[in-house]
Scaffold this motif. Structure first.
Motif, PDB file in Angstrom:
ATOM      1  N   MET A  73       0.964  -1.253  -0.172  1.00 20.77           N
ATOM      2  CA  MET A  73       0.051  -0.049  -0.060  1.00 20.77           C
ATOM      3  C   MET A  73       0.889   1.322  -0.087  1.00 20.77           C
ATOM      4  SD  MET A  73      -3.060  -1.129   0.008  1.00 20.77           S
ATOM      5  CE  MET A  73      -3.970  -0.088   0.500  1.00 20.77           C
ATOM      6  N   ALA A  74       0.481   2.272  -0.648  1.00 23.70           N
ATOM      7  CA  ALA A  74       1.174   3.462  -0.675  1.00 23.70           C
ATOM      8  C   ALA A  74       0.951   4.121   0.525  1.00 23.70           C
ATOM      9  CB  ALA A  74       0.721   4.395  -1.783  1.00 23.70           C
ATOM     10  N   GLU A  75       1.846   4.673   1.195  1.00 26.02           N
ATOM     11  CA  GLU A  75       1.914   5.730   2.283  1.00 26.02           C
ATOM     12  C   GLU A  75       0.844   6.859   2.131  1.00 26.02           C
ATOM     13  OE1 GLU A  75       2.085   6.398   5.518  1.00 26.02           O
ATOM     14  OE2 GLU A  75       4.001   7.078   6.027  1.00 26.02           O
ATOM     15  N   ALA A  76      -0.090   7.046   2.956  1.00 28.84           N
ATOM     16  CA  ALA A  76      -1.009   8.131   2.640  1.00 28.84           C
ATOM     17  C   ALA A  76      -0.527   9.441   2.840  1.00 28.84           C
ATOM     18  CB  ALA A  76      -2.177   7.987   3.661  1.00 28.84           C
ATOM     19  N   THR A  87       3.899  -8.293  11.751  1.00 31.24           N
ATOM     20  CA  THR A  87       4.924  -7.657  10.673  1.00 31.24           C
ATOM     21  C   THR A  87       4.334  -7.157   9.385  1.00 31.24           C
ATOM     22  OG1 THR A  87       6.177  -9.149  11.562  1.00 31.24           O
ATOM     23  CG2 THR A  87       7.110  -7.704   9.312  1.00 31.24           C
ATOM     24  N   ALA A  88       4.156  -5.613   9.318  1.00 34.74           N
ATOM     25  CA  ALA A  88       3.194  -5.000   8.569  1.00 34.74           C
ATOM     26  C   ALA A  88       4.276  -4.389   7.474  1.00 34.74           C
ATOM     27  CB  ALA A  88       2.522  -4.133   9.020  1.00 34.74           C
ATOM     28  N   SER A  89       4.000  -4.594   6.037  1.00 38.28           N
ATOM     29  CA  SER A  89       4.690  -4.189   5.050  1.00 38.28           C
ATOM     30  C   SER A  89       3.859  -3.119   4.365  1.00 38.28           C
ATOM     31  CB  SER A  89       5.430  -5.093   4.149  1.00 38.28           C
ATOM     32  OG  SER A  89       4.336  -5.420   3.278  1.00 38.28           O
ATOM     33  N   TYR A  90       4.800  -1.963   3.909  1.00 40.00           N
ATOM     34  CA  TYR A  90       3.976  -1.015   3.148  1.00 40.00           C
ATOM     35  C   TYR A  90       4.969  -0.425   2.051  1.00 40.00           C
ATOM     36  CZ  TYR A  90       6.808   2.155   6.149  1.00 40.00           C
ATOM     37  OH  TYR A  90       8.065   2.796   6.709  1.00 40.00           O
ATOM     38  N   THR A  91       4.527   0.750   1.499  1.00 42.74           N
ATOM     39  CA  THR A  91       5.399   1.144   0.241  1.00 42.74           C
ATOM     40  C   THR A  91       5.228   2.559   0.396  1.00 42.74           C
ATOM     41  OG1 THR A  91       4.437  -0.518  -1.314  1.00 42.74           O
ATOM     42  CG2 THR A  91       5.850   1.185  -2.272  1.00 42.74           C
ATOM     43  N   THR A  92       6.625   3.295   0.482  1.00 45.00           N
ATOM     44  CA  THR A  92       6.681   4.725   0.680  1.00 45.00           C
ATOM     45  C   THR A  92       6.197   5.372  -0.847  1.00 45.00           C
ATOM     46  OG1 THR A  92       8.989   4.552  -0.123  1.00 45.00           O
ATOM     47  CG2 THR A  92       8.532   4.399   2.312  1.00 45.00           C
ATOM     48  N   THR A  93       6.312   6.804  -0.710  1.00 42.13           N
ATOM     49  CA  THR A  93       5.790   7.621  -1.938  1.00 42.13           C
ATOM     50  C   THR A  93       7.010   7.278  -2.885  1.00 42.13           C
ATOM     51  OG1 THR A  93       6.484   9.490  -0.744  1.00 42.13           O
ATOM     52  CG2 THR A  93       4.110   9.068  -0.940  1.00 42.13           C
ATOM     53  N   SER A  94       8.253   7.126  -2.499  1.00 37.27           N
ATOM     54  CA  SER A  94       9.150   6.929  -3.525  1.00 37.27           C
ATOM     55  C   SER A  94       9.484   5.372  -3.916  1.00 37.27           C
ATOM     56  CB  SER A  94      10.718   7.472  -2.875  1.00 37.27           C
ATOM     57  OG  SER A  94      10.895   6.589  -1.780  1.00 37.27           O
ATOM     58  N   GLY A  95       8.288   4.734  -3.648  1.00 35.99           N
ATOM     59  CA  GLY A  95       8.339   3.262  -4.173  1.00 35.99           C
ATOM     60  C   GLY A  95       9.071   2.296  -3.357  1.00 35.99           C
ATOM     61  N   GLU A  96       9.664   2.500  -2.380  1.00 37.85           N
ATOM     62  CA  GLU A  96      10.698   1.492  -1.510  1.00 37.85           C
ATOM     63  C   GLU A  96       9.412   0.799  -0.648  1.00 37.85           C
ATOM     64  OE1 GLU A  96      14.555   2.436   0.417  1.00 37.85           O
ATOM     65  OE2 GLU A  96      13.306   4.505   0.164  1.00 37.85           O
ATOM     66  N   THR A  97       9.740  -0.400  -0.522  1.00 38.27           N
ATOM     67  CA  THR A  97       8.898  -1.350   0.403  1.00 38.27           C
ATOM     68  C   THR A  97       9.551  -1.499   1.771  1.00 38.27           C
ATOM     69  OG1 THR A  97       8.190  -2.591  -1.280  1.00 38.27           O
ATOM     70  CG2 THR A  97       7.775  -3.587   0.753  1.00 38.27           C
ATOM     71  N   LYS A  98       8.906  -1.142   2.603  1.00 39.52           N
ATOM     72  CA  LYS A  98       9.404  -1.066   4.189  1.00 39.52           C
ATOM     73  C   LYS A  98       8.579  -2.015   5.005  1.00 39.52           C
ATOM     74  CE  LYS A  98      11.954   3.057   4.011  1.00 39.52           C
ATOM     75  NZ  LYS A  98      13.493   2.718   4.056  1.00 39.52           N
ATOM     76  N   ASN A  99       9.085  -2.461   6.378  1.00 40.17           N
ATOM     77  CA  ASN A  99       8.176  -3.127   7.239  1.00 40.17           C
ATOM     78  C   ASN A  99       8.148  -2.299   8.475  1.00 40.17           C
ATOM     79  OD1 ASN A  99       7.794  -5.579   5.677  1.00 40.17           O
ATOM     80  ND2 ASN A  99       9.737  -6.393   6.117  1.00 40.17           N
ATOM     81  N   SER A 100       6.965  -2.560   9.138  1.00 41.85           N
ATOM     82  CA  SER A 100       6.791  -1.938  10.492  1.00 41.85           C
ATOM     83  C   SER A 100       6.164  -2.996  11.322  1.00 41.85           C
ATOM     84  CB  SER A 100       5.780  -0.727  10.507  1.00 41.85           C
ATOM     85  OG  SER A 100       6.263   0.369   9.988  1.00 41.85           O
ATOM     86  N   LEU A 101       6.605  -3.023  12.543  1.00 38.64           N
ATOM     87  CA  LEU A 101       5.960  -3.921  13.480  1.00 38.64           C
ATOM     88  C   LEU A 101       4.898  -3.359  14.236  1.00 38.64           C
ATOM     89  CD1 LEU A 101       9.008  -5.651  15.310  1.00 38.64           C
ATOM     90  CD2 LEU A 101       7.608  -6.584  13.332  1.00 38.64           C
ATOM     91  N   LEU A 102       3.550  -4.042  14.484  1.00 40.21           N
ATOM     92  CA  LEU A 102       2.643  -3.649  15.095  1.00 40.21           C
ATOM     93  C   LEU A 102       2.427  -4.335  16.456  1.00 40.21           C
ATOM     94  CD1 LEU A 102       0.152  -2.853  12.281  1.00 40.21           C
ATOM     95  CD2 LEU A 102       1.386  -1.450  13.671  1.00 40.21           C
TER      96      LEU A 102
END
Ligand code: NDP
Length: 435
Positions: A1-4, A339-354
């Motif tokens: 998902m793109a970062e809002a 472990t939630a992954s998301y995509t930054t506006t520059s298109g990089e995929t990153k992970n965050s822990l919830l």
């Protein structure tokens, strides 16, 4: 998902709330001060006055910014800016922004906080400056802040267009939205002076502590003693602000700094709304001292401390969990997590822990419950003669319920199916079992 984008609202609600807040907040601050200081804290007195005297009456109570008010504000602002720039502190990195930047801060808030309070109380103690002057010119100070902060927000808007500090900036194409929500996420003067750290922490939160002390001293100078209700109120508010500065680097990871841009909403709010509305329970007590008796005073005090502690522990738990990458104990056990992954506006995929256990397993924004209750406990020493001292608690409740929804919407857009898994596991938004 793109970062809002930094804030998520439906356009009609956004527009309506922006226009009403832009026009209603400034007169409200003046009426709040007038009611507390000149109308015995009674909304009915102020209402009667306005009914009889109309708009002309409102204009005549609107204090004009005086020279002394501007001098007090300027001295405070310059002192705080100097402490922010000059005091040493550990280098701390903020969270990665939607555009992939990672802002760097100097963590010197706690030192700035203690130096400010010691200096202020020292100036009074040694007879160099009497804080009652601040209380006696409060109306003029608020009107100077209302106008000055408005101009400040216009300058921020122009800077956002002409000289943004980072790629985390941009226009929505609508001048009111840009002015209200802001253009830049991390505006700076030069490389080191972070404007949001100044407005939110070093001016807004610091003024809360300084004004709490001011109200206490004013009551002392007026009555020759400080009532136990005032003591409980001042101590709880000071403990809350101390907790804030103790944890200031953590605050730089929260929505205010990491998601809300520097515009009228956050900057005017911190420069005007915090020193007026947030401090108002203490402002009320100056001329409404209540003697609670030691048993009631201590009960309220310890209930307030417990709430402030739980609120602190919720924030600490989330940040410790993220800092250690989930390798920590939560309530004595290994944390449960997504472990939630998301995509930054520059298109990089990153992970965050919830985190889905501890306080964060009770409800998705459980930390707002002790925040609201803490505010109730530093207001209740004034008892229930008047409604207005409770305005802050009511405002805070509305603010945090709206914020929880905004944050959920933002996280849903950011994390998509992972956020849904979190919501399935932790179904309540704020109050476990109810909402
Ligand atoms: P937080 O920033 O603390 O939490 C929200 C963010 O945390 C989300 O945007 C998300 O960011 C991340 N997150 C959400 N769920 C989880 C999870 N389960 N595990 C790990 N990370 C998660 O919220 P606030 O900024 O609202 O609150 C911070 C403090 O400030 C609180 O103590 C609050 O009470 C206080 N506050 C006080 C106000 C006042 O006026 N007195 C106003 C607002 C807040 P990410 O994108 O990184 O995943």
């Amino acid at each position: 998902m793109a970062e809002a984008a930094t804030t998520v609202h439906s356009p009609a609600v956004t527009y309506l709330s922006m226009v009403s807040l832009l026009t209603l907040c400034p007169p409200f601050v003046v009426l709040l001060w007038y009611t507390m200081v000149h109308a015995d804290g009674s909304v009915l007195h102020t209402w009667d006055y306005l009914r009889l005297n109309g708009f002309q009456g409102f204009l005549s109570i609107f204090p004009r910014p005086s020279l002394i008010a501007c001098q007090i504000i300027a001295a405070f602002a310059v002192f705080e800016a100097a402490l922010q720039l000059l005091l040493p502190g550990k280098t701390v990195k903020g969270p990665i922004s939607p555009a992939g930047n990672q802002p760097v801060y100097k963590a010197n808030g706690m030192a700035a906080y203690f130096i400010t309070l010691i200096t202020y109380i020292g100036l009074w103690w040694f007879g160099i400056f009497n804080p009652t002057i601040v209380y006696d010119h409060l109306g003029e100070i608020y009107s100077a802040l209302i106008i000055g902060s408005f101009v400040f927000c216009i300058l921020l808007y122009i800077k956002g267009h002409l000289a943004p500090s980072s790629t985390d900036s941009g226009s929505s194409g609508n001048i009111i939205i840009d002015f209200y929500w802001g253009m830049e996420l991390y505006p700076r003067i030069g490389k080191h002076f972070d404007i949001k750290v100044f407005t939110n922490c070093r001016f807004g939160m610091m003024s809360w502590a300084v004004l709490s002390v001011t109200y206490c001293i004013k009551q002392y100078e007026q009555n020759g003693k400080v009532s136990d209700s005032m003591l409980v109120n001042t101590l709880l508010m000071l403990i809350y602000v101390t907790k804030f500065f103790w944890w200031e680097a953590g605050y730089w990871n929260t929505m205010d700094i990491a998601h809300d841009r520097a515009g009228f909403y956050i900057c005017w709010g911190c420069l005007v709304w915090v020193p007026s509305v947030y401090t108002s329970p203490g402002m009320y007590l100056v001329s409404h001292p209540v003697n609670l008796g030691s048993q009631l005073a201590l009960s309220i005090f310890f209930a307030g401390i417990l709430c402030i502690y739980i609120n602190y522990d919720c924030d600490r738990q989330r940040q410790e969990f993220r800092r250690t990458n989930g390798k920590c104990l939560v309530w004595g056990k290994a944390p449960s997590k997504i472990t939630a992954s998301y995509t930054t506006t520059s298109g990089e995929t990153k992970n965050s822990l919830l985190l889905t256990s501890g306080w964060w397993g009770l409800a998705r924004h459980f930390h707002y419950v002790p925040e609201i209750l803490g505010a109730f406990f530093w207001t209740v020493p004034g008892l229930f003669t008047h409604f207005l001292p409770y305005f802050y608690v009511i405002f805070l409740t509305i603010l945090l319920f709206d914020r929880a929804k905004r944050d959920d919407d933002r996280c849903k857009t950011k994390y998509g199916k992972y956020w849904k898994t979190y919501c399935d596991k932790v179904p309540y938004r704020i109050i476990p079992g109810i909402y």
